[in-house]
Design a protein around this motif. Structure first.
Motif, PDB file in Angstrom:
ATOM      1  N   THR A 142       0.829  -1.207   0.000  1.00 34.61           N
ATOM      2  CA  THR A 142       0.000   0.000   0.000  1.00 34.61           C
ATOM      3  C   THR A 142       0.861   1.254   0.000  1.00 34.61           C
ATOM      4  N   ALA A 145       2.228   1.866  -3.489  1.00 38.63           N
ATOM      5  CA  ALA A 145       1.194   2.404  -4.377  1.00 38.63           C
ATOM      6  C   ALA A 145       0.930   3.873  -4.060  1.00 38.63           C
ATOM      7  N   ARG A 146       0.971   4.213  -2.788  1.00 38.58           N
ATOM      8  CA  ARG A 146       0.755   5.606  -2.379  1.00 38.58           C
ATOM      9  C   ARG A 146       1.908   6.491  -2.866  1.00 38.58           C
ATOM     10  N   ASN A 176      -5.912   0.762 -17.776  1.00 38.30           N
ATOM     11  CA  ASN A 176      -6.154   0.724 -16.338  1.00 38.30           C
ATOM     12  C   ASN A 176      -5.719  -0.594 -15.703  1.00 38.30           C
ATOM     13  N   HIS A 178      -6.110  -2.295 -11.798  1.00 39.10           N
ATOM     14  CA  HIS A 178      -6.691  -2.116 -10.468  1.00 39.10           C
ATOM     15  C   HIS A 178      -5.662  -2.468  -9.403  1.00 39.10           C
ATOM     16  N   ASN A 179      -5.521  -1.593  -8.418  1.00 41.19           N
ATOM     17  CA  ASN A 179      -4.447  -1.735  -7.431  1.00 41.19           C
ATOM     18  C   ASN A 179      -4.652  -2.860  -6.419  1.00 41.19           C
ATOM     19  N   ARG A 185       0.244  -3.395  -6.686  1.00 39.31           N
ATOM     20  CA  ARG A 185       0.446  -2.089  -6.039  1.00 39.31           C
ATOM     21  C   ARG A 185       1.917  -1.688  -6.061  1.00 39.31           C
ATOM     22  N   LEU A 188       2.947  -0.360  -9.796  1.00 33.99           N
ATOM     23  CA  LEU A 188       2.274   0.757 -10.453  1.00 33.99           C
ATOM     24  C   LEU A 188       3.220   1.911 -10.767  1.00 33.99           C
ATOM     25  N   ALA A 216       3.216  -5.591 -14.657  1.00 33.12           N
ATOM     26  CA  ALA A 216       1.989  -5.173 -13.974  1.00 33.12           C
ATOM     27  C   ALA A 216       0.762  -5.524 -14.804  1.00 33.12           C
ATOM     28  N   TYR A 220      -2.020  -8.299 -13.861  1.00 32.73           N
ATOM     29  CA  TYR A 220      -3.384  -7.818 -13.637  1.00 32.73           C
ATOM     30  C   TYR A 220      -4.392  -8.589 -14.486  1.00 32.73           C
ATOM     31  N   ASN A 426      -5.838   4.384  -9.746  1.00 28.91           N
ATOM     32  CA  ASN A 426      -5.869   2.937  -9.994  1.00 28.91           C
ATOM     33  C   ASN A 426      -6.874   2.227  -9.098  1.00 28.91           C
ATOM     34  N   GLY A 427      -7.948   2.920  -8.770  1.00 30.92           N
ATOM     35  CA  GLY A 427      -8.968   2.337  -7.917  1.00 30.92           C
ATOM     36  C   GLY A 427     -10.158   1.769  -8.666  1.00 30.92           C
TER      37      GLY A 427
END
Length: 524
Positions: A142, A145-146, A176, A178-179, A185, A188, A216, A220, A426-427
């Motif tokens: 996390t 990703a942040r 796209n 998704h994370n 994550r 990304l 990635a 995904y 990426n949500g």
């Protein structure tokens, strides 16, 4: 505060926003080097007497005094030409230092992901005994990703190469990921940095290839599980439906199945060791970082896709089909319509899309050439000021204007606002990316939250200037809105109702909030 809210603003703004305001209580300039580009192709924008702020609001993340000065120096057409070239102009040193300190900027993807896989395996071995390692592993994913989202926001706010930043986000949304899937994550940041950003204003074929070969994307959309005799069609389907030709463009389920066969063996390897490959296939094995083409898993039979025969020979098949897909007229139409929807109108005309698609095919997928054909069209010029801002545009444009010339040190409040507005980086769970149409973002609930954000920025959000877990004794900078001659002059072009509302603000903070909450600030 409802008693202080001007009647004109109540009529101008959504009722839900008034309710939110009713529940609330009142509580050195950046400069960048201007590089003069080569002579522009034309003087279309200047000849059309385009409003400078409206143009900036469309081709940048949001007009501010700094970008306005750059445009005045260059002129509109030269400014557009410079933006289309994506010339490398450095970020402010303080912003670049923040980016350079990030893990994703310091560690190559292969080393980072191999380390993360070791941590995952160790945590799995402790499952049922001690859950600490698993929690730490998830927290690190996390955090990475942040970091990626923070880096994107800092560049969007401060980079002089504004069109490149918009196009980087556009393509991140188009391709796209998704994370929440597996450990993507942690990938990304590299996906944006290595696959998207260098090609955002380049050639579509190169961009497409970079995404096809990135771990990635392969993880995904499950292509790492795609092997001869165990076909997984997930990626092949999205590659045709969402990334290139578009749904209903003439390809068949048989084409998807054949494309999946081409993609067999293309995957991810997070181990330090490479697999054993048959002696006769060793020359075809490819590993670059954690990307892997394993010929043991590839279907070497010939394929027929879109009527074209693809001779089975390994990874070269993938490049052949990338070339074919990127040059399809359907791809030119699909990409052109999506660009026009993002930059011009929710319902761009067929004439504009056909004009752009023709340029796409003529230029062999040259993205700046397609964009220029759109930016210089009468339809684009007529649309300026009318496109509804999605949450990302609203937050970034507000911060760019309010804190122009001020360096924020913590993007967390911005990320929180964007998340609250429903457009978390990426949500998007499905691979189609977020919608760019007004109907997706103009609900009463959305507007209510936007007024909360306007008030938070207008009052001067101290979190933007406070490093997390550190105390700050200094008073945070105040937004450069109510006391800005540039902003005051800009507001003169707002509707009579909005201008009257602004004159009734009882404080600079209230003026700021009214300005950022104005209907004109919801559009670009």
């Amino acid at each position: 505060m409802i008693s202080k809210l001007p009647q004109t603003l109540r009529w101008t703004l959504p009722f839900s926003a008034v309710l939110v305001l009713a529940s609330c209580s009142n509580p050195p300039r950046q400069t960048s080097q201007v590089i003069t580009p080569a002579a522009p192709v034309s003087h279309v924008l200047e000849a059309a007497h385009v409003d400078p702020e409206k143009l900036l609001n469309r081709i940048t993340w949001g007009a501010n005094s700094t970008s306005s000065q750059q445009l005045q120096i260059l002129g509109m057409d030269r400014y557009l030409d410079q933006q289309l070239r994506g010339q490398t102009t450095p970020l402010p040193a303080a912003i670049q230092a923040q980016i350079d300190s990030m893990t994703i900027a310091q560690r190559p993807l292969d080393k980072l992901m191999i380390d993360m896989e070791t941590r995952r395996i160790t945590a799995e071995q402790q499952k049922g005994v001690d859950d600490t390692l698993r929690k730490e592993y998830q927290q690190e994913l996390t955090r990475l990703a942040r970091e990626a989202a923070t880096r994107s926001l800092l560049r969007a706010v401060y980079s002089p190469n504004q069109l490149q930043e918009q196009m980087t986000w556009f393509w991140m949304n188009h391709f796209n990921i998704h994370n929440a899937k597996h450990n993507v994550r942690a990938m990304l940041g590299d996906f944006e940095e290595r696959a998207i950003r260098p090609n955002a204003l380049g050639n579509f074929r190169d961009l497409l290839r970079a995404t096809v070969f990135h771990p990635a994307m392969l993880r995904y959309l499950d292509n790492e599980h795609n092997a001869a005799n165990r076909i997984n069609e997930n990626y092949a389907r999205e590659l045709m439906e969402l990334h290139t030709m578009g749904v209903g463009s003439g390809y068949t389920q048989g084409d998807v199945q054949e494309l999946a066969r081409v993609l067999t063996g293309v995957g991810v390897n997070q181990n330090t060791d490479s697999p054993r490959v048959k002696a006769e296939l060793q020359r075809l094995y490819v590993r670059q970082g954690i990307f892997e083409f394993n010929p043991n898993r590839h279907d070497f039979g010939d394929k027929i896709i879109l009527g074209k025969n693809i001779r089975g020979r390994g990874l070269a098949e993938v490049d052949e089909i990338i070339n074919a897909l990127s040059r399809q007229p359907a791809t030119a139409q699909f990409i052109s319509r999506k660009l026009a929807t993002y930059f011009v109108s929710d319902t761009p005309s067929d004439a504009l899309v056909n004009h752009m698609a023709q340029r796409f095919l003529q230029s062999d997928g040259n993205i700046p050439a397609v964009l220029r054909s759109m930016f210089e069209s009468p339809e684009f010029i007529a649309s300026l000021g009318s496109k509804f801002k999605d949450p990302m545009h609203y937050v970034i444009s507000s911060v760019r204007l309010a804190y122009d010339g001020t360096t924020i040190v913590n993007a967390a409040p911005m990320l929180n606002w964007i998340n609250m507005l429903g457009e978390q980086p990426n949500g998007r769970q499905t691979p189609d990316g977020y919608s760019m149409t007004e109907s997706a973002w103009a609900s009463p609930g959305q507007m209510t939250v936007r007024f909360d954000v306007a008030k938070a920025i207008g009052n001067g959000n101290p979190g933007l200037f406070k490093i997390e877990n550190q105390t700050s004794q200094e008073r945070p900078p105040q937004p450069a809105l109510a006391n800005s001659a540039y902003v005051k002059n800009w507001a003169k072009n707002f509707s009579q109702g909005t201008q009257q509302a602004l004159t009734q603000a009882s404080s600079a903070q209230e003026w700021n909030a009214f300005f950022l909450a104005a209907p004109e600030m919801m559009r670009r």
